[in-house]
Write a protein that holds these residues in place. Structure first.
Motif, PDB file in Angstrom:
ATOM      1  N   ASP A 298       0.831  -1.203   0.000  1.00  0.00           N
ATOM      2  CA  ASP A 298       0.000   0.000   0.000  1.00  0.00           C
ATOM      3  C   ASP A 298       0.866   1.252   0.000  1.00  0.00           C
ATOM      4  OD1 ASP A 298      -2.335   1.521   0.071  1.00  0.00           O
ATOM      5  OD2 ASP A 298      -3.262   0.240   1.580  1.00  0.00           O
ATOM      6  N   HIS A 299       0.192   2.419  -0.046  1.00  0.00           N
ATOM      7  CA  HIS A 299       0.894   3.698  -0.135  1.00  0.00           C
ATOM      8  C   HIS A 299       1.713   4.000   1.101  1.00  0.00           C
ATOM      9  CE1 HIS A 299      -2.737   4.653   2.137  1.00  0.00           C
ATOM     10  NE2 HIS A 299      -2.095   5.708   2.603  1.00  0.00           N
ATOM     11  N   THR A 300       1.483   3.270   2.190  1.00  0.00           N
ATOM     12  CA  THR A 300       2.243   3.476   3.415  1.00  0.00           C
ATOM     13  C   THR A 300       3.640   2.876   3.331  1.00  0.00           C
ATOM     14  OG1 THR A 300       1.389   1.414   4.355  1.00  0.00           O
ATOM     15  CG2 THR A 300       0.127   3.429   4.782  1.00  0.00           C
ATOM     16  N   GLY A 301       3.881   2.026   2.332  1.00  0.00           N
ATOM     17  CA  GLY A 301       5.152   1.312   2.263  1.00  0.00           C
ATOM     18  C   GLY A 301       5.103  -0.012   2.993  1.00  0.00           C
ATOM     19  N   TYR A 302       3.931  -0.397   3.486  1.00  0.00           N
ATOM     20  CA  TYR A 302       3.727  -1.671   4.168  1.00  0.00           C
ATOM     21  C   TYR A 302       2.636  -2.459   3.446  1.00  0.00           C
ATOM     22  CZ  TYR A 302       6.166   0.600   8.074  1.00  0.00           C
ATOM     23  OH  TYR A 302       7.086   1.263   8.854  1.00  0.00           O
ATOM     24  N   TYR A 303       2.579  -3.759   3.721  1.00  0.00           N
ATOM     25  CA  TYR A 303       1.452  -4.562   3.255  1.00  0.00           C
ATOM     26  C   TYR A 303       0.297  -4.386   4.239  1.00  0.00           C
ATOM     27  CZ  TYR A 303       4.731  -7.020   0.185  1.00  0.00           C
ATOM     28  OH  TYR A 303       5.670  -7.322  -0.765  1.00  0.00           O
ATOM     29  N   ASN A 304      -0.901  -4.138   3.711  1.00  0.00           N
ATOM     30  CA  ASN A 304      -2.063  -4.128   4.591  1.00  0.00           C
ATOM     31  C   ASN A 304      -2.596  -5.548   4.710  1.00  0.00           C
ATOM     32  OD1 ASN A 304      -2.991  -3.556   1.711  1.00  0.00           O
ATOM     33  ND2 ASN A 304      -4.922  -4.124   2.690  1.00  0.00           N
ATOM     34  N   THR A 441      -8.450  10.648  18.247  1.00  0.00           N
ATOM     35  CA  THR A 441      -9.033  11.348  17.106  1.00  0.00           C
ATOM     36  C   THR A 441      -9.051  10.406  15.901  1.00  0.00           C
ATOM     37  OG1 THR A 441      -6.911  12.227  16.352  1.00  0.00           O
ATOM     38  CG2 THR A 441      -8.132  13.536  17.981  1.00  0.00           C
ATOM     39  N   PRO A 442      -9.881  10.681  14.884  1.00  0.00           N
ATOM     40  CA  PRO A 442      -9.956   9.777  13.729  1.00  0.00           C
ATOM     41  C   PRO A 442      -8.607   9.633  13.030  1.00  0.00           C
ATOM     42  CG  PRO A 442     -11.780  11.328  13.719  1.00  0.00           C
ATOM     43  CD  PRO A 442     -10.843  11.790  14.779  1.00  0.00           C
ATOM     44  N   MET A 443      -8.346   8.409  12.574  1.00  0.00           N
ATOM     45  CA  MET A 443      -7.087   8.131  11.888  1.00  0.00           C
ATOM     46  C   MET A 443      -7.293   7.024  10.874  1.00  0.00           C
ATOM     47  SD  MET A 443      -4.003   8.645  11.163  1.00  0.00           S
ATOM     48  CE  MET A 443      -3.909  10.076  12.204  1.00  0.00           C
ATOM     49  N   ASP A 444      -6.546   7.092   9.814  1.00  0.00           N
ATOM     50  CA  ASP A 444      -6.510   6.054   8.796  1.00  0.00           C
ATOM     51  C   ASP A 444      -6.218   4.710   9.468  1.00  0.00           C
ATOM     52  OD1 ASP A 444      -6.012   4.421   6.656  1.00  0.00           O
ATOM     53  OD2 ASP A 444      -4.352   5.597   5.846  1.00  0.00           O
ATOM     54  N   TYR A 445      -7.070   3.731   9.217  1.00  0.00           N
ATOM     55  CA  TYR A 445      -6.868   2.443   9.891  1.00  0.00           C
ATOM     56  C   TYR A 445      -5.625   1.721   9.393  1.00  0.00           C
ATOM     57  CZ  TYR A 445      -8.459  -0.510   6.001  1.00  0.00           C
ATOM     58  OH  TYR A 445      -8.564  -1.174   4.792  1.00  0.00           O
ATOM     59  N   LEU A 446      -5.042   2.209   8.284  1.00  0.00           N
ATOM     60  CA  LEU A 446      -3.785   1.644   7.791  1.00  0.00           C
ATOM     61  C   LEU A 446      -2.572   2.195   8.527  1.00  0.00           C
ATOM     62  CD1 LEU A 446      -4.486   1.706   3.949  1.00  0.00           C
ATOM     63  CD2 LEU A 446      -4.497  -0.290   5.461  1.00  0.00           C
ATOM     64  N   PHE A 448      -0.368   1.797  11.150  1.00  0.00           N
ATOM     65  CA  PHE A 448      -0.069   0.732  12.109  1.00  0.00           C
ATOM     66  C   PHE A 448       0.527   1.275  13.406  1.00  0.00           C
ATOM     67  CE2 PHE A 448       0.497  -1.350   7.852  1.00  0.00           C
ATOM     68  CZ  PHE A 448      -0.691  -2.060   7.896  1.00  0.00           C
ATOM     69  N   ALA A 449       0.968   2.530  13.420  1.00  0.00           N
ATOM     70  CA  ALA A 449       1.494   3.113  14.648  1.00  0.00           C
ATOM     71  C   ALA A 449       0.386   3.483  15.625  1.00  0.00           C
ATOM     72  CB  ALA A 449       2.323   4.361  14.325  1.00  0.00           C
ATOM     73  N   SER A 450      -0.868   3.528  15.154  1.00  0.00           N
ATOM     74  CA  SER A 450      -1.986   3.897  16.025  1.00  0.00           C
ATOM     75  C   SER A 450      -2.231   2.797  17.056  1.00  0.00           C
ATOM     76  CB  SER A 450      -3.252   4.119  15.201  1.00  0.00           C
ATOM     77  OG  SER A 450      -3.052   5.115  14.226  1.00  0.00           O
ATOM     78  N   PRO A 451      -2.431   3.164  18.325  1.00  0.00           N
ATOM     79  CA  PRO A 451      -2.700   2.136  19.342  1.00  0.00           C
ATOM     80  C   PRO A 451      -4.034   1.440  19.146  1.00  0.00           C
ATOM     81  CG  PRO A 451      -2.919   4.333  20.271  1.00  0.00           C
ATOM     82  CD  PRO A 451      -2.350   4.507  18.904  1.00  0.00           C
ATOM     83  N   LEU A 452      -5.010   2.132  18.563  1.00  0.00           N
ATOM     84  CA  LEU A 452      -6.310   1.562  18.271  1.00  0.00           C
ATOM     85  C   LEU A 452      -6.623   1.771  16.799  1.00  0.00           C
ATOM     86  CD1 LEU A 452      -8.358   2.903  21.330  1.00  0.00           C
ATOM     87  CD2 LEU A 452      -7.491   0.565  21.011  1.00  0.00           C
ATOM     88  N   GLU A 453      -7.232   0.778  16.158  1.00  0.00           N
ATOM     89  CA  GLU A 453      -7.570   0.903  14.742  1.00  0.00           C
ATOM     90  C   GLU A 453      -8.591   2.019  14.539  1.00  0.00           C
ATOM     91  OE1 GLU A 453      -9.995  -1.923  11.872  1.00  0.00           O
ATOM     92  OE2 GLU A 453      -8.006  -2.749  12.255  1.00  0.00           O
ATOM     93  N   GLY A 454      -8.232   2.995  13.726  1.00  0.00           N
ATOM     94  CA  GLY A 454      -9.142   4.090  13.420  1.00  0.00           C
ATOM     95  C   GLY A 454      -9.134   5.215  14.420  1.00  0.00           C
ATOM     96  N   LEU A 455      -8.379   5.087  15.520  1.00  0.00           N
ATOM     97  CA  LEU A 455      -8.268   6.149  16.517  1.00  0.00           C
ATOM     98  C   LEU A 455      -6.803   6.348  16.871  1.00  0.00           C
ATOM     99  CD1 LEU A 455     -11.157   5.537  19.089  1.00  0.00           C
ATOM    100  CD2 LEU A 455     -10.961   7.420  17.458  1.00  0.00           C
TER     101      LEU A 455
END
Length: 502
Positions: A298-304, A441-446, A448-455
């Motif tokens: 993906d555009h992040t440089g990682y595999y989703n 706050t809302p965040m791209d679920y892709l 991976f540094a986010s502690p919670l998916e989507g937040l």
């Protein structure tokens, strides 16, 4: 708005690219599996031309009958050309987009006449319906459908399957008329090949195609869908632009293209499709059936990771005689989406200034996935202004809800210059005072540094000169060379050391 000739089809744009020495055909056999992506990336990183692979090698080892075109928008100049302008004309186009969002009433006859170009562009958005079209010169329906004959790439070693990456996916809401093109949504969503006649449609819940799908699924109905491969550049870029929800991408493409978009009735689904495209996949997306899509680079440089998305049953494949297949890859920048994002950043600036007038410039670094970090320069006039700008930007446009770091600098700092940014951070920012952190706050679920998916958290850094109540210390004066001394130095160096370029 246009300063370039119209490009009513992909082929017109390729001809222009060839005339301007921005087109290269490759006769050597190149495998669709991994090799083509490697060549594309090498050329894109060198700001190279559009590529047409004339001998794509299928997974079976056979040569495809369809050439593959990549790197269409591999430079910002070609993205601007796809929008119909030279790079210098992007600011005027951005002003047009800002006016679409918040049109002001004309101030007298002279002002009304000055808006004639915008009126002409609006009239160009009226769709022209035709009874026959190049994209339907060849029709394969029912058992004749075989997606394996298309030269669909497998881009990265960890990809699960061949992936269609440059489709314009056309949908309409339930109970709308097939002829009501203004109600259509056109979005770019990747599609995994699942078999000879099935795709997995990866549209995220907040995207227009997914919203339309929900209206059909709520009635237990399958959704009619057309997947356009090889559309004209105005349609491709309109489908990717963050347009106002009230503006149809297909009709806006007419404004960009400078001509009424030509549409034709699809053969097996109740939709209108671009008449001058290369290939159209027609079919229905199930209201209930899903399949695991991915993993893909993906555009992040990682595999989703693999996730369930709706399945589309293909009922027909229509195309031109001897069609071209348009493709691209997504990965860690640079890639085509990142380059398109640079141009869209510039187009968004007038809209941002209309809401936040003190914004002087804004940069979304491509290396930061083109949206996860923003650097903003402002005309600072009062204490706390930098924080107000951060909060306004996060809440202004949906795409900035995924921007997790904002750095605000003064107008004398170039937000596109990392050295300038580093100097401002090192000399104008105190970590204990000038860093604002938000939680949940809302965040791209892709991400991976986010502690919670989507937040996730967000960070704002005020790297502006502190004024008023922001500091109790006297601020130092910035050192600058006097203009007359700069002129003297430039003349002397140009005369004695011309090789230094002044």
């Amino acid at each position: 708005m246009r300063t370039l000739p119209p490009f009513p089809s992909l082929r017109h744009f390729l001809s222009w690219s060839a005339e301007t020495q921005q087109f290269q055909r490759i006769a050597d056999p190149v495998a669709l599996r991994h090799q083509m992506t490697a060549v594309h990336r090498k050329v894109l990183e060198a700001a190279g031309p559009v590529l047409q692979f004339d001998a794509p090698v299928l997974a079976s080892g056979a040569l495809s009958k369809l050439p593959v075109v990549v790197n269409l928008f591999g430079t910002t100049a070609r993205v601007a050309a796809g929008l119909g302008v030279e790079e210098a004309g992007l600011d005027d186009l951005g002003a047009f987009l800002a006016a679409l969002r918040s049109p002001a009433p004309p101030d007298g006859l002279r002002d009304a006449l000055s808006r004639w170009p915008m009126l002409k562009a609006a009239l160009a958005t009226r769709v022209k319906l035709v009874n026959s079209a190049p994209v339907q010169q060849v029709v394969h329906a029912g058992d004749q459908v075989d997606l394996h004959t298309l030269p669909v790439q497998t881009h990265w070693p960890g990809d699960a399957a061949p992936l269609i990456t440059w489709p314009v996916v056309i949908t309409r809401p339930y109970q709308s008329e097939a002829s009501a093109v203004n109600a259509y949504n056109a979005g770019v969503y990747r599609a995994q090949v699942l078999g000879k006649s099935r795709l997995i449609m990866r549209w995220l819940p907040h995207r227009g195609g997914a919203a339309h799908h929900r209206t059909w699924a709520a009635q237990g109905q399958k959704t009619p869908v057309a997947v356009v491969l090889g559309a004209d550049p105005a349609t491709l870029l309109s489908a990717a632009l963050p347009l106002p929800e009230t503006v149809s991408e297909l009709t806006f493409a007419g404004a960009l293209g400078g001509a009424r978009p030509r549409m034709v009735a699809a053969k097996t689904v109740p939709l209108m499709v671009p008449a001058d495209a290369e290939i159209v996949l027609e079919g229905w997306v199930s209201p209930t059936e899903t399949a695991p899509e991915g993993p893909f680079g993906d555009h992040t440089g990682y595999y989703n990771r693999a996730e369930p998305f709706p399945v589309m049953q293909i009922t027909a494949v229509t195309h031109r005689e001897n069609p071209l297949y348009l493709s691209t890859y997504t990965g860690r920048p640079p890639d085509e989406p990142a380059i398109i994002g640079e141009v869209f950043n510039r187009l968004a600036l007038p809209t941002i200034r209309a809401q936040i007038p003190e914004v002087h410039d804004l940069w979304l670094p491509p290396a930061a996935c083109s949206y996860r970090m923003a650097v903003i320069s402002i005309d600072k006039r009062y204490p706390g202004q930098a924080r107000r700008v951060m909060m306004a930007l996060w809440g202004m446009l949906p795409q900035f809800s995924y921007t997790k770091m904002i750095v605000v600098v003064d107008r004398d700092i170039d937000p596109r210059n990392w050295d300038d940014i580093a100097w401002a951070l090192a000399t104008r920012m105190d970590p204990a005072r000038d860093v604002m952190v938000l939680e949940n706050t809302p965040m791209d679920y892709l991400d991976f540094a986010s502690p919670l998916e989507g937040l996730a958290g967000k960070m704002g850094i005020d790297a502006t000169t502190n004024i008023g109540s922001e500091t109790g210390r006297e601020w130092g004066a910035v050192m600058q060379t006097a203009p007359e001394d700069q002129a003297f130095a430039a003349e002397l160096v140009n005369r004695l050391m011309p090789e230094l370029g002044g």
